[in-house]
Design a protein around this motif. Structure first.
Motif, PDB file in Angstrom:
ATOM      1  N   GLN A  59      20.977  50.267  45.182  1.00  0.00           N
ATOM      2  CA  GLN A  59      22.194  50.430  45.988  1.00  0.00           C
ATOM      3  C   GLN A  59      23.444  50.201  45.134  1.00  0.00           C
ATOM      4  N   VAL A  60      23.386  49.153  44.318  1.00  0.00           N
ATOM      5  CA  VAL A  60      24.521  48.857  43.439  1.00  0.00           C
ATOM      6  C   VAL A  60      24.739  49.994  42.450  1.00  0.00           C
ATOM      7  N   ALA A  61      23.651  50.527  41.903  1.00  0.00           N
ATOM      8  CA  ALA A  61      23.756  51.616  40.940  1.00  0.00           C
ATOM      9  C   ALA A  61      24.379  52.852  41.572  1.00  0.00           C
ATOM     10  N   ALA A  62      23.922  53.201  42.768  1.00  0.00           N
ATOM     11  CA  ALA A  62      24.455  54.384  43.443  1.00  0.00           C
ATOM     12  C   ALA A  62      25.940  54.224  43.762  1.00  0.00           C
ATOM     13  N   TRP A  63      26.342  53.011  44.067  1.00  0.00           N
ATOM     14  CA  TRP A  63      27.742  52.750  44.421  1.00  0.00           C
ATOM     15  C   TRP A  63      28.642  52.707  43.187  1.00  0.00           C
ATOM     16  N   LEU A  64      28.100  52.193  42.092  1.00  0.00           N
ATOM     17  CA  LEU A  64      28.939  51.984  40.916  1.00  0.00           C
ATOM     18  C   LEU A  64      29.102  53.235  40.065  1.00  0.00           C
ATOM     19  N   THR A  68      34.137  40.001  41.333  1.00  0.00           N
ATOM     20  CA  THR A  68      34.091  40.742  42.584  1.00  0.00           C
ATOM     21  C   THR A  68      33.553  42.146  42.354  1.00  0.00           C
ATOM     22  N   ARG A  69      33.054  42.735  43.405  1.00  0.00           N
ATOM     23  CA  ARG A  69      32.559  44.102  43.319  1.00  0.00           C
ATOM     24  C   ARG A  69      33.681  45.070  42.939  1.00  0.00           C
ATOM     25  N   GLU A  70      34.873  44.806  43.468  1.00  0.00           N
ATOM     26  CA  GLU A  70      35.998  45.702  43.205  1.00  0.00           C
ATOM     27  C   GLU A  70      36.344  45.721  41.716  1.00  0.00           C
ATOM     28  N   GLN A  71      36.357  44.531  41.082  1.00  0.00           N
ATOM     29  CA  GLN A  71      36.665  44.482  39.660  1.00  0.00           C
ATOM     30  C   GLN A  71      35.589  45.179  38.850  1.00  0.00           C
ATOM     31  N   LEU A  72      34.329  44.968  39.224  1.00  0.00           N
ATOM     32  CA  LEU A  72      33.232  45.609  38.507  1.00  0.00           C
ATOM     33  C   LEU A  72      33.321  47.125  38.624  1.00  0.00           C
ATOM     34  N   ALA A  73      33.659  47.594  39.826  1.00  0.00           N
ATOM     35  CA  ALA A  73      33.764  49.035  40.023  1.00  0.00           C
ATOM     36  C   ALA A  73      34.848  49.632  39.134  1.00  0.00           C
ATOM     37  N   ALA A  74      35.954  48.911  38.998  1.00  0.00           N
ATOM     38  CA  ALA A  74      37.038  49.403  38.144  1.00  0.00           C
ATOM     39  C   ALA A  74      36.578  49.544  36.707  1.00  0.00           C
ATOM     40  N   TRP A  75      35.747  48.631  36.239  1.00  0.00           N
ATOM     41  CA  TRP A  75      35.226  48.716  34.877  1.00  0.00           C
ATOM     42  C   TRP A  75      34.245  49.881  34.733  1.00  0.00           C
ATOM     43  N   CYS A  76      33.299  49.946  35.659  1.00  0.00           N
ATOM     44  CA  CYS A  76      32.193  50.895  35.517  1.00  0.00           C
ATOM     45  C   CYS A  76      32.627  52.344  35.690  1.00  0.00           C
ATOM     46  N   ARG A  77      33.713  52.572  36.415  1.00  0.00           N
ATOM     47  CA  ARG A  77      34.141  53.945  36.696  1.00  0.00           C
ATOM     48  C   ARG A  77      35.122  54.485  35.668  1.00  0.00           C
ATOM     49  N   GLN A  78      35.331  53.716  34.597  1.00  0.00           N
ATOM     50  CA  GLN A  78      36.119  54.248  33.489  1.00  0.00           C
ATOM     51  C   GLN A  78      35.323  55.379  32.825  1.00  0.00           C
ATOM     52  N   PRO A  79      35.977  56.491  32.464  1.00  0.00           N
ATOM     53  CA  PRO A  79      35.262  57.607  31.824  1.00  0.00           C
ATOM     54  C   PRO A  79      34.515  57.145  30.572  1.00  0.00           C
ATOM     55  N   ARG A 101      36.763  34.548  33.276  1.00  0.00           N
ATOM     56  CA  ARG A 101      37.200  33.839  34.481  1.00  0.00           C
ATOM     57  C   ARG A 101      36.506  34.423  35.701  1.00  0.00           C
ATOM     58  N   SER A 102      36.023  33.527  36.558  1.00  0.00           N
ATOM     59  CA  SER A 102      35.318  33.975  37.753  1.00  0.00           C
ATOM     60  C   SER A 102      36.256  34.781  38.642  1.00  0.00           C
ATOM     61  N   LEU A 103      35.665  35.720  39.351  1.00  0.00           N
ATOM     62  CA  LEU A 103      36.302  36.527  40.381  1.00  0.00           C
ATOM     63  C   LEU A 103      37.251  37.592  39.838  1.00  0.00           C
ATOM     64  N   ASP A 104      38.240  37.226  39.007  1.00  0.00           N
ATOM     65  CA  ASP A 104      39.198  38.244  38.595  1.00  0.00           C
ATOM     66  C   ASP A 104      38.773  38.984  37.335  1.00  0.00           C
ATOM     67  N   GLY A 105      37.749  38.490  36.637  1.00  0.00           N
ATOM     68  CA  GLY A 105      37.213  39.210  35.500  1.00  0.00           C
ATOM     69  C   GLY A 105      38.139  39.300  34.301  1.00  0.00           C
ATOM     70  N   THR A 106      38.984  38.305  34.074  1.00  0.00           N
ATOM     71  CA  THR A 106      39.868  38.311  32.913  1.00  0.00           C
ATOM     72  C   THR A 106      39.335  37.361  31.856  1.00  0.00           C
ATOM     73  N   VAL A 107      39.746  37.589  30.603  1.00  0.00           N
ATOM     74  CA  VAL A 107      39.338  36.739  29.488  1.00  0.00           C
ATOM     75  C   VAL A 107      40.557  36.404  28.634  1.00  0.00           C
ATOM     76  N   GLU A 108      40.460  35.300  27.916  1.00  0.00           N
ATOM     77  CA  GLU A 108      41.500  34.923  26.975  1.00  0.00           C
ATOM     78  C   GLU A 108      41.259  35.651  25.644  1.00  0.00           C
ATOM     79  N   VAL A 109      42.345  36.045  24.997  1.00  0.00           N
ATOM     80  CA  VAL A 109      42.295  36.656  23.672  1.00  0.00           C
ATOM     81  C   VAL A 109      43.214  35.841  22.770  1.00  0.00           C
TER      82      VAL A 109
END
Length: 430
Positions: free
Chosen positions: A314-319, A277-288, A186-194
């Motif tokens: 820039q995106v790489a440095a931020w994420l 969104t950038r915020e959702q992507l950041a939440a994914w990428c910053r998982q250990p 789903r666009s923007l919120d980054g959720t999927v159906e299971v």
């Protein structure tokens, strides 16, 4: 049947428009059936795998239609190939195997969509079973519920095909599945159906495990709702499983590939084909343990690769501190490969540019990579001679009179056997 006398002129106008809509839908249905009659293929011809193979889209006893000709019909109707096949199958089923219901549809007593809901179910039945359902449901089709349709069809199946009922019961053991729909993020919120179909015992164990972890999250201070904690629990269970060192040299943690597009909508980025969104992507990428790859993409002709690379960095440095930045992919560039098989870079460029099958109105994402001019006819393996085609339209292009050209990267002009021309411009899509 319900009748009404309307005194409100505006409401009467709505009623008139509604009746006219039904008439138009029936007119289209009749026209499609006339088309089917004109493009009928005998079962014997279809079994020979001729150059004009046939499709039996309705139930047993319905006419077969020419497979490649249905692509012309789909374009005229503005439907995807799957949607067109479903429409034609329901139309043939209704006309040839459900005569009582058909008469009510033509008489504007039952809407086409309701009749199609019944026709879709009866296609699995032998002719006698379809006749039984037609006799039972046609008188009340305008008001019967979907549950009534399902019960009537199930009864006919048990009566006329008991061996099929048993076969399905046994086959159901092989139909267990568990699907994570990553191709429909789903666009923007980054959720999927299971979705899934499990044995009852497995389902109970899964439910118990998810509920247990969700409760633990609450005890640890999570303020999310119960449903949200259950969803988070599935991720926690999955990450715990990934962390198990089951094999020497196994890789743990999640991998995220980000495509940084040089566009004006700088508040959005794209990961594995879905805009979020950038915020959702950041939440994914910053998982250990997460491995992050950034691929800069230039979408428009004349775009600046240097600017795209700078954006990706820039995106790489931020994420993520350890994010890997790949070379820039220019979607308008004409890349080449020696030999028949495209290089990984060329294949990735074509996949990003075309996104899905490039046939008009087709939305299929499971595709082949096609040489527009066949390789054995001198066509090169390069961007301007490559495109994504689903298997059905790849076959139509190869074995029928359908053909297409790529005037410039991402712009395709299709020519149908009926003489129509359709232009698909993927370069203009976001």
């Amino acid at each position: 049947m319900t009748t009404s006398r309307l005194l409100d002129p505006a409401l009467a106008a709505v009623a008139d428009a509604h009746r006219e809509k039904r008439r138009v839908e029936v007119s289209e249905l009749l026209a499609v059936l006339d088309w089917c009659a004109a493009h009928e293929v005998s079962e014997a011809e279809a079994s020979l795998h001729t150059m004009t193979p046939g499709l039996q889209l309705g139930g047993p006893g319905c006419p077969w239609v020419s497979e490649f000709d249905t692509h012309d019909l789909a374009c005229v109707l503005g439907r995807s190939p799957d949607s067109c096949a479903t429409y034609v199958g329901n139309a043939l089923e209704l006309r040839h195997r459900l005569p009582r219901l058909w008469a009510r549809v033509v008489g504007l007593e039952v809407p086409v969509w309701k009749a199609f809901r019944i026709a879709e179910q009866t296609q699995q039945l032998p002719p006698a079973g379809a006749t039984e359902v037609d006799r039972a449901l046609a008188p009340t089709a305008h008001s019967c519920t979907f549950a009534q349709v399902d019960r009537t069809v199930a009864s006919a199946l048990a009566t006329h095909c008991p061996e099929e009922v048993e076969r399905r019961r046994l086959a159901a053991l092989e139909h267990r599945r568990f699907d994570v729909h990553l191709d429909h993020v789903r666009s923007l919120d980054g959720t999927v159906e299971v979705t899934g179909t499990l044995d009852l015992a497995d389902a109970v164990d899964l439910d118990t495990a998810v509920a247990g972890v969700a409760a633990q999250l609450g005890e640890l201070g999570s303020t999310e709702s119960w449903d949200a904690r259950r969803a988070l629990a599935v991720g926690e269970i999955a990450r715990a499983q990934l962390a198990l060192d089951l094999e020497v040299g196994s890789t743990t943690g999640r991998g995220v590939t980000v495509y940084a597009h040089l566009r004006s909508d700088s508040d959005l980025v794209e990961t594995v084909g879905s805009t979020i969104t950038r915020e959702q992507l950041a939440a994914w990428c910053r998982q250990p343990g997460t491995r992050v790859t950034i691929t800069p993409v230039v979408d428009l002709p004349g775009g600046d690769p240097t600017a795209a690379l700078a954006l990706a960095e820039q995106v790489a440095a931020w994420l993520h501190d350890d994010a890997h930045v790949k070379p820039v992919i220019d979607l308008a560039a004409d890349l080449t490969s020696s030999g028949y098989t495209p290089s990984p870079r060329l294949a990735e460029q074509v996949d990003l540019r075309d996104q899905r099958c490039v046939f008009p109105y087709c939305n299929r994402r499971r595709t082949d990579r096609d040489h527009t001019i066949p390789y054995d006819a001198g066509g090169e393996t390069r961007s301007t001679n490559s495109a994504r085609l689903c298997r059905s339209h790849h076959r139509a292009k190869t074995f029928s009179d359908w053909d297409y050209q790529q005037g410039r990267p991402g712009v395709f002009e299709w020519h149908s056997p009926a003489g129509a021309t359709h232009t698909v411009d993927r370069s203009a899509e976001p």
